[in-house]
Design a protein around this motif. Structure first.
Motif, PDB file in Angstrom:
ATOM      1  N   TYR A  77       0.886  -1.150   0.002  1.00  0.00           N
ATOM      2  CA  TYR A  77       0.030  -0.017   0.191  1.00  0.00           C
ATOM      3  C   TYR A  77       1.055   1.003  -0.049  1.00  0.00           C
ATOM      4  CZ  TYR A  77      -4.352  -2.861   0.565  1.00  0.00           C
ATOM      5  OH  TYR A  77      -5.342  -3.494   0.578  1.00  0.00           O
ATOM      6  N   ALA A  78       2.005   1.309   0.714  1.00  0.00           N
ATOM      7  CA  ALA A  78       2.840   2.440   0.834  1.00  0.00           C
ATOM      8  C   ALA A  78       3.418   2.529  -0.785  1.00  0.00           C
ATOM      9  CB  ALA A  78       4.046   2.062   1.705  1.00  0.00           C
ATOM     10  N   GLY A  79       3.712   1.327  -1.448  1.00  0.00           N
ATOM     11  CA  GLY A  79       4.180   1.584  -2.687  1.00  0.00           C
ATOM     12  C   GLY A  79       3.125   2.237  -3.915  1.00  0.00           C
ATOM     13  N   ALA A  80       1.859   1.640  -3.523  1.00  0.00           N
ATOM     14  CA  ALA A  80       0.818   2.140  -4.319  1.00  0.00           C
ATOM     15  C   ALA A  80       0.745   4.007  -4.154  1.00  0.00           C
ATOM     16  CB  ALA A  80      -0.661   1.858  -4.078  1.00  0.00           C
ATOM     17  N   LEU A  86       4.864   9.924  -7.359  1.00  0.00           N
ATOM     18  CA  LEU A  86       5.422  10.124  -8.554  1.00  0.00           C
ATOM     19  C   LEU A  86       4.610  10.782  -9.712  1.00  0.00           C
ATOM     20  CD1 LEU A  86       7.386   6.848  -9.152  1.00  0.00           C
ATOM     21  CD2 LEU A  86       8.192   8.912  -8.254  1.00  0.00           C
ATOM     22  N   GLY A  87       3.330  10.398  -9.860  1.00  0.00           N
ATOM     23  CA  GLY A  87       2.202  11.140 -10.646  1.00  0.00           C
ATOM     24  C   GLY A  87       2.075  12.501 -10.405  1.00  0.00           C
ATOM     25  N   ILE A  88       2.098  12.830  -9.052  1.00  0.00           N
ATOM     26  CA  ILE A  88       1.786  14.363  -8.555  1.00  0.00           C
ATOM     27  C   ILE A  88       2.955  14.863  -8.992  1.00  0.00           C
ATOM     28  CG2 ILE A  88       1.491  15.859  -6.960  1.00  0.00           C
ATOM     29  CD1 ILE A  88      -0.367  13.647  -5.596  1.00  0.00           C
ATOM     30  N   ALA A 133       8.189  -0.308  -4.550  1.00  0.00           N
ATOM     31  CA  ALA A 133       7.015   0.128  -4.794  1.00  0.00           C
ATOM     32  C   ALA A 133       6.092  -0.788  -5.820  1.00  0.00           C
ATOM     33  CB  ALA A 133       6.576   1.687  -5.112  1.00  0.00           C
ATOM     34  N   PHE A 134       6.734  -1.076  -6.906  1.00  0.00           N
ATOM     35  CA  PHE A 134       5.959  -1.456  -8.183  1.00  0.00           C
ATOM     36  C   PHE A 134       5.712  -3.132  -8.091  1.00  0.00           C
ATOM     37  CE2 PHE A 134       6.292  -3.125 -12.636  1.00  0.00           C
ATOM     38  CZ  PHE A 134       4.979  -2.661 -12.998  1.00  0.00           C
ATOM     39  N   LEU A 135       6.843  -3.666  -7.723  1.00  0.00           N
ATOM     40  CA  LEU A 135       6.761  -5.336  -7.706  1.00  0.00           C
ATOM     41  C   LEU A 135       5.797  -5.731  -6.807  1.00  0.00           C
ATOM     42  CD1 LEU A 135      10.534  -6.362  -8.519  1.00  0.00           C
ATOM     43  CD2 LEU A 135       8.623  -5.804 -10.164  1.00  0.00           C
ATOM     44  N   GLY A 193       1.697  12.201 -15.361  1.00  0.00           N
ATOM     45  CA  GLY A 193       1.258  12.389 -14.023  1.00  0.00           C
ATOM     46  C   GLY A 193       0.084  11.898 -13.908  1.00  0.00           C
ATOM     47  N   VAL A 194      -1.116  12.117 -14.335  1.00  0.00           N
ATOM     48  CA  VAL A 194      -2.220  11.805 -14.184  1.00  0.00           C
ATOM     49  C   VAL A 194      -2.283  10.353 -14.487  1.00  0.00           C
ATOM     50  CG1 VAL A 194      -4.759  11.697 -15.280  1.00  0.00           C
ATOM     51  CG2 VAL A 194      -3.319  13.860 -15.080  1.00  0.00           C
ATOM     52  N   LEU A 195      -1.674   9.629 -15.543  1.00  0.00           N
ATOM     53  CA  LEU A 195      -1.662   8.209 -15.664  1.00  0.00           C
ATOM     54  C   LEU A 195      -1.001   7.262 -14.429  1.00  0.00           C
ATOM     55  CD1 LEU A 195      -0.691   8.055 -19.297  1.00  0.00           C
ATOM     56  CD2 LEU A 195      -3.032   7.438 -18.406  1.00  0.00           C
ATOM     57  N   PHE A 196       0.022   8.048 -13.831  1.00  0.00           N
ATOM     58  CA  PHE A 196       0.722   7.341 -12.780  1.00  0.00           C
ATOM     59  C   PHE A 196      -0.071   7.452 -11.590  1.00  0.00           C
ATOM     60  CE2 PHE A 196       5.076   7.453 -14.403  1.00  0.00           C
ATOM     61  CZ  PHE A 196       5.599   5.934 -13.767  1.00  0.00           C
ATOM     62  N   VAL A 197      -0.866   8.478 -11.407  1.00  0.00           N
ATOM     63  CA  VAL A 197      -1.881   8.529 -10.138  1.00  0.00           C
ATOM     64  C   VAL A 197      -3.228   7.528 -10.358  1.00  0.00           C
ATOM     65  CG1 VAL A 197      -3.599   9.890  -8.874  1.00  0.00           C
ATOM     66  CG2 VAL A 197      -1.518  11.057  -9.464  1.00  0.00           C
ATOM     67  N   GLY A 198      -3.590   7.421 -11.658  1.00  0.00           N
ATOM     68  CA  GLY A 198      -4.456   6.490 -11.880  1.00  0.00           C
ATOM     69  C   GLY A 198      -3.899   4.982 -11.721  1.00  0.00           C
ATOM     70  N   VAL A 199      -2.803   4.828 -12.267  1.00  0.00           N
ATOM     71  CA  VAL A 199      -2.278   3.375 -11.824  1.00  0.00           C
ATOM     72  C   VAL A 199      -2.010   2.976 -10.454  1.00  0.00           C
ATOM     73  CG1 VAL A 199      -0.141   1.889 -12.120  1.00  0.00           C
ATOM     74  CG2 VAL A 199      -1.197   3.116 -14.049  1.00  0.00           C
ATOM     75  N   GLY A 200      -1.620   4.116  -9.771  1.00  0.00           N
ATOM     76  CA  GLY A 200      -1.495   3.746  -8.288  1.00  0.00           C
ATOM     77  C   GLY A 200      -2.627   3.451  -7.362  1.00  0.00           C
ATOM     78  N   VAL A 201      -3.741   4.286  -7.789  1.00  0.00           N
ATOM     79  CA  VAL A 201      -5.153   3.908  -7.182  1.00  0.00           C
ATOM     80  C   VAL A 201      -5.528   2.817  -7.698  1.00  0.00           C
ATOM     81  CG1 VAL A 201      -7.298   4.927  -6.828  1.00  0.00           C
ATOM     82  CG2 VAL A 201      -5.497   6.617  -6.957  1.00  0.00           C
ATOM     83  N   LEU A 202      -5.539   2.500  -9.047  1.00  0.00           N
ATOM     84  CA  LEU A 202      -6.327   1.157  -9.443  1.00  0.00           C
ATOM     85  C   LEU A 202      -5.665  -0.033  -8.807  1.00  0.00           C
ATOM     86  CD1 LEU A 202      -8.223  -0.141 -11.518  1.00  0.00           C
ATOM     87  CD2 LEU A 202      -6.097   0.192 -13.230  1.00  0.00           C
ATOM     88  N   LEU A 203      -4.146   0.165  -8.542  1.00  0.00           N
ATOM     89  CA  LEU A 203      -3.368  -1.197  -8.052  1.00  0.00           C
ATOM     90  C   LEU A 203      -3.771  -1.326  -6.585  1.00  0.00           C
ATOM     91  CD1 LEU A 203       0.097  -0.948  -9.838  1.00  0.00           C
ATOM     92  CD2 LEU A 203      -1.554  -2.430 -10.399  1.00  0.00           C
ATOM     93  N   ALA A 204      -3.962  -0.375  -6.132  1.00  0.00           N
ATOM     94  CA  ALA A 204      -4.305  -0.422  -4.574  1.00  0.00           C
ATOM     95  C   ALA A 204      -5.677  -1.085  -4.332  1.00  0.00           C
ATOM     96  CB  ALA A 204      -4.413   1.020  -3.940  1.00  0.00           C
TER      97      ALA A 204
END
Length: 207
Positions: A77-80, A86-88, A133-135, A193-204
């Protein structure tokens, strides 16, 4: 690996590969100065570094899972959250304009290009933090760990080779002109930036 999770991995891996960074700059430079075909040697060096990062993170996460599955979920969750950060940061990043280098690498040996690609990625300390954070976002504790990490490694490497070679190397001149323009860089920063934020939220949410 669950197929829906693998599809998320493909999407996230593609986004990461398309995000301009040191590897993309190195690839475009090689393509401009040594040609499209020879640029593959620098790309292969970058992938060797990527695999080293994955092995380091996988060993560390493996030890963490063995000692505390709860800690693993905290890291996930910290990784997400880190991906959202990173997106921001990417969204707010200011353009960086560099002069185009010309002609200095035309006779460079293949091993030299490979070695430079290796060091470009391996000397980036942020890569370890990023993969940490990613794996974990794509690892299930109830399934064989080694198999999952192999799937992640092969998927990420194949995607990165294709994107680096056929996009950044193949379109080096036009894309580099675009990234040297302040307005163009600003658009790219906001899109990714927007895509990274979306990926982080989605993965969580989907794990």
């Amino acid at each position: 690996m669950q197929f829906s999770l693998w599809l998320a991995l493909v999407g996230a891996g593609t986004l990461i590969s398309f995000t301009p960074g040191a590897g993309a700059i190195n690839t475009m430079s090689n393509a401009l100065n040594s040609g499209f075909r020879r640029s593959i040697w620098g790309i292969l060096g970058q992938q060797a570094a990527l695999l080293i990062h994955i092995v380091i993170v996988a060993l560390g996460v493996g030890l963490l899972v063995a000692s505390s599955p709860i800690a693993f979920n905290v890291i996930r969750y910290a990784g997400a959250a880190y991906l959202v950060y990173l997106g921001i940061r990417q969204f707010l990043a200011k353009p960086e304009l560099d002069a185009e280098r010309t002609g200095s690498l035309r006779s460079e040996p293949r091993w030299s290009m490979f070695r430079r690609g290796l060091w470009v990625n391996i000397l980036n300390p942020k890569a370890i933090v990023f993969f940490l954070a990613f794996l974990p976002q794509f690892i299930r504790l109830d399934r064989p760990m080694l198999t999952q990490y192999l799937i992640v490694a092969v998927t990420v490497v194949v995607i990165d080779v294709l994107v680096m070679w056929f996009f950044f190397a193949g379109t080096a001149r036009s894309f580099r002109r675009f990234t040297r323009d302040a307005a163009g860089q600003r658009v790219l920063n906001r899109i990714f930036g927007v895509l990274f934020v979306g990926v982080g939220v989605l993965l969580a949410l989907i794990h």
